[in-house]
Design an enzyme around this catalytic site. Structure first.
Site, mmCIF file in Angstrom:
data_model
loop_
_atom_site.group_PDB
_atom_site.id
_atom_site.type_symbol
_atom_site.label_atom_id
_atom_site.label_comp_id
_atom_site.label_asym_id
_atom_site.label_seq_id
_atom_site.Cartn_x
_atom_site.Cartn_y
_atom_site.Cartn_z
ATOM 1 N N GLU A 129 0.845 -1.190 0.000
ATOM 2 C CA GLU A 129 0.000 0.000 0.000
ATOM 3 C C GLU A 129 0.882 1.242 0.000
ATOM 4 O O GLU A 129 2.094 1.141 0.241
ATOM 5 C CB GLU A 129 -0.920 -0.014 1.223
ATOM 6 C CG GLU A 129 -1.886 -1.179 1.224
ATOM 7 C CD GLU A 129 -2.855 -1.189 2.393
ATOM 8 O OE1 GLU A 129 -3.690 -2.108 2.450
ATOM 9 O OE2 GLU A 129 -2.773 -0.273 3.243
ATOM 10 N N TRP A 158 1.841 -0.122 -6.230
ATOM 11 C CA TRP A 158 2.963 -0.847 -6.860
ATOM 12 C C TRP A 158 2.540 -2.236 -7.326
ATOM 13 O O TRP A 158 3.285 -3.203 -7.194
ATOM 14 C CB TRP A 158 4.163 -0.947 -5.908
ATOM 15 C CG TRP A 158 4.538 0.356 -5.288
ATOM 16 C CD1 TRP A 158 4.412 0.718 -3.984
ATOM 17 C CD2 TRP A 158 5.086 1.496 -5.971
ATOM 18 N NE1 TRP A 158 4.846 2.011 -3.800
ATOM 19 C CE2 TRP A 158 5.276 2.509 -5.006
ATOM 20 C CE3 TRP A 158 5.448 1.754 -7.297
ATOM 21 C CZ2 TRP A 158 5.794 3.759 -5.326
ATOM 22 C CZ3 TRP A 158 5.964 2.995 -7.618
ATOM 23 C CH2 TRP A 158 6.131 3.985 -6.647
ATOM 24 N N ILE A 159 1.343 -2.324 -7.902
ATOM 25 C CA ILE A 159 0.803 -3.620 -8.281
ATOM 26 C C ILE A 159 1.147 -3.925 -9.736
ATOM 27 O O ILE A 159 0.668 -3.254 -10.655
ATOM 28 C CB ILE A 159 -0.722 -3.665 -8.052
ATOM 29 C CG1 ILE A 159 -1.061 -3.274 -6.612
ATOM 30 C CG2 ILE A 159 -1.254 -5.052 -8.396
ATOM 31 C CD1 ILE A 159 -0.372 -4.089 -5.543
ATOM 32 N N ARG A 269 34.717 -6.524 -31.247
ATOM 33 C CA ARG A 269 35.326 -5.198 -31.135
ATOM 34 C C ARG A 269 36.849 -5.295 -31.045
ATOM 35 O O ARG A 269 37.380 -6.046 -30.229
ATOM 36 C CB ARG A 269 34.778 -4.501 -29.886
ATOM 37 C CG ARG A 269 35.373 -3.138 -29.595
ATOM 38 C CD ARG A 269 34.927 -2.091 -30.581
ATOM 39 N NE ARG A 269 35.258 -0.757 -30.127
ATOM 40 C CZ ARG A 269 35.062 0.338 -30.851
ATOM 41 N NH1 ARG A 269 34.541 0.246 -32.071
ATOM 42 N NH2 ARG A 269 35.370 1.529 -30.365
ATOM 43 N N GLY A 340 31.417 0.183 -23.386
ATOM 44 C CA GLY A 340 31.845 1.578 -23.423
ATOM 45 C C GLY A 340 30.710 2.491 -23.824
ATOM 46 O O GLY A 340 29.577 2.359 -23.349
ATOM 47 N N GLY A 341 30.976 3.425 -24.715
ATOM 48 C CA GLY A 341 29.952 4.369 -25.148
ATOM 49 C C GLY A 341 28.762 3.683 -25.782
ATOM 50 O O GLY A 341 27.621 4.148 -25.629
ATOM 51 N N GLU A 364 9.173 -7.586 -4.244
ATOM 52 C CA GLU A 364 8.953 -8.797 -3.434
ATOM 53 C C GLU A 364 9.870 -8.841 -2.215
ATOM 54 O O GLU A 364 10.422 -9.874 -1.868
ATOM 55 C CB GLU A 364 9.102 -10.054 -4.305
ATOM 56 C CG GLU A 364 8.273 -9.952 -5.558
ATOM 57 C CD GLU A 364 7.497 -11.198 -5.902
ATOM 58 O OE1 GLU A 364 7.582 -12.180 -5.170
ATOM 59 O OE2 GLU A 364 6.795 -11.158 -6.913
#
Length: 381
Positions: A129, A158-159, A269, A340-341, A364
């Site tokens: 609640e 928050w249901i 990469r 990285g970026g 939870e």
């Protein structure tokens, strides 16, 4: 990479294969676009229901698949690796079915469970609640007994699936203050006086609606009560023990997806003429990520096997939820760093995994509550 799983039966292997096929074809390809637009994938849950994946741990006589927790949770992990909205939604639905399955009357199980666990309906779990989160026993939503049932007034917050669920497992006060004054109820959607707040604007999991559920004079028949009067808090805590394992499995799935993305990138990469996966700094990060994921998976599966054996598992569930979700936050953060970026932009999924990971440390039972549960168990010996 495909996770090698030690599963107890050929049927369990078939379930994992089915889940992976659905993830590859129906779930993962749409995750990024639907998360960006905040679209709830109701039809995906219908597909999971038709495939028999929304009632895995429940008896076959009620439309379930009678699978052990060890198998069910690995299905949840696979779903979460494809899309957390779907994995966590499956866990929440299963949690919402548990009270009727475990504490309901024979009549309730016969009348309600087939549609609930057979996948025709989607559930939500109403405990928290606005002023009662971690202190769940302080809830104030009241179900006032009357001659022909109950009248419910109050607000739940928050249901997950608030506003889109077909039924709500409600914890409401029928007696005095404290845990012994709380009872559990099965509430179908569409009742007069049942309404919903707008969906919360969240950091992650934007396709999964989280909203207030409001009760304004909602009338429930006497047979909406699940279990005995005043037994609701015990029912809620028993449900949460299982739900924490579902969250742990989701965390492992998201972390596995983040590792897979980071590893694929690192193999392709190149910097200074060398694949970055061959740099010790990167390879050590990836090694730590893989080790932490394996440890978290082993922890939640051990707790699941305890539950399957009918042994106490609540403390182990708290440990699994704590460790797996903290691990997921670290692994997804490290995955962003590996890219990285590129890790910081939406062209790659790791930024979404990092945003999604945060909520798993909260839902939870926050991880501070998990530490409290574990510490109390240690103190009792």
């Amino acid at each position: 990479m495909t996770v090698a799983r030690a599963l107890p039966t050929p049927e369990a292997h078939d379930l994992i294969d089915l889940t992976r096929e659905l993830v590859a074809k129906e779930i993962a390809p749409r995750a990024a676009a639907d998360e960006a637009s905040g679209r709830f994938p109701r039809e995906v849950f219908a597909t999971l229901g038709a495939a028999g994946l929304l009632g895995l741990p429940y008896p076959e006589e009620y439309g379930g698949a009678a699978q052990p927790q060890e198998v069910y949770l690995q299905v949840v992990e696979e779903l979460a690796a494809g899309w957390l909205t779907v994995g966590l939604g499956t866990s929440v639905h299963t949690l919402s079915c548990f009270p009727v399955a475990a504490f309901g009357s024979d009549q309730q199980r016969e009348e309600l469970l087939p549609a609930m666990v057979g996948g025709g309906l989607l559930g939500a779990y109403c405990l928290s609640e606005p002023q009662s989160g971690s202190d769940a026993a302080a809830l104030t939503t009241r179900a006032q007994p009357g001659p022909d049932g109950y009248t419910v007034d109050g607000v739940k917050a928050w249901i997950t699936h608030g506003g889109v669920a077909d039924f709500y497992l409600l914890m409401a006060r029928t007696g005095a203050a404290g845990p012994r004054g709380i009872s559990a109820f099965h509430v179908p959607a569409g009742l007069d006086g049942l309404s919903f707040g707008p969906p919360e604007h969240k950091m992650g999991m934007r396709s999964s609606p989280t909203a207030q559920v409001r009760f304004d004079g909602v009338r429930l028949p006497s047979d909406a009560l699940v279990g005995a009067d005043g037994e609701g808090f015990r029912i809620a805590m028993a449900a949460l023990d299982g739900g924490r394992l579902g969250i742990a499995a989701c965390a492992v799935g998201v972390a596995q997806a983040a590792l897979d993305a980071a590893l694929a990138y690192a193999r392709e990469r190149q910097q200074f003429g060398t694949r970055i996966v061959d740099f010790q700094g990167i390879s050590f990060m990836l090694a730590d990520m893989a080790t932490q994921i394996a440890a978290a998976r082993a922890l939640y599966l051990e707790a699941a096997r305890l539950r399957d054996a009918g042994r106490p598992y609540g403390t182990q569930a708290a440990m699994a939820k704590l460790f797996a979700t903290d691990m997921c936050m670290k692994v997804t953060t490290d995955a962003v760093q590996v890219l990285g970026g590129y890790g910081y932009v939406e062209d790659f999924p790791v930024e979404r995994y990092m945003r999604e990971a945060k909520v798993l440390q909260i839902v939870e039972g926050t991880n501070q509550i998990q530490r409290l549960v574990i510490g109390r168990a240690l103190a009792k010996g």
